[in-house]
Design an enzyme around this catalytic site. Structure first.
Site, PDB file in Angstrom:
ATOM      1  CB  CYS A 187       0.462   1.686   4.120  1.00 28.77           C
ATOM      2  SG  CYS A 187      -1.283   1.267   4.012  1.00 28.77           S
ATOM      3  CB  CYS A 217      -0.915  -0.068   1.232  1.00 28.27           C
ATOM      4  SG  CYS A 217      -1.622   1.493   1.740  1.00 28.27           S
TER       5      CYS A 217
END
Length: 120
Positions: free
Chosen positions: A33, A30
């Site tokens: 993230c 991600c």
């Protein structure tokens, strides 16, 4: 304080204690993230009285499902064993600091009364 890896085995123990625990639900694939991780890490070094946990949603799919995590990163704040905040999306450092400030100011007796009133 460095971040703590949270798993199905230690999640309840870590988040059930008195005090504040921030939880970052994330995954290595991600992009947001990965970009948020240094911000989260810097904040963990500033606030030694707060536990900063990370849940790898790939490795801990059971935990992600338990908390209905549909979008990552998701930041959750737990105070004295009560989830007081949960929101998907990467936060800029100033917003993360503001969240910490808000959670620190909470009157937990009042929060528990509100929860009790809603559970009837």
């Amino acid at each position: 304080m460095a971040t703590v890896a949270l798993t199905a085995e230690n999640f309840d123990e870590v988040t059930g204690k008195d005090g504040i625990v921030l939880v970052d639900f994330w995954a290595s694939w991600c992009g947001p993230c990965v970009r948020f991780a240094p911000t989260y890490e810097r904040s963990s070094e500033k606030h030694e009285n707060i536990t900063f946990g990370k849940v790898d949603t790939e490795a801990e799919q059971e935990l992600a499902a338990k908390f209905d995590i549909r979008s990552i990163p998701t930041i959750m704040a737990v105070r004295d064993g009560v989830i007081v905040f949960s929101q998907p999306g990467s936060l800029p450092e100033s917003a993360l600091e503001n969240l910490i400030e808000q959670v620190e100011k909470l009157d937990m007796d009042e929060v528990r009364q509100q929860l009790a009133a809603h559970s009837h």
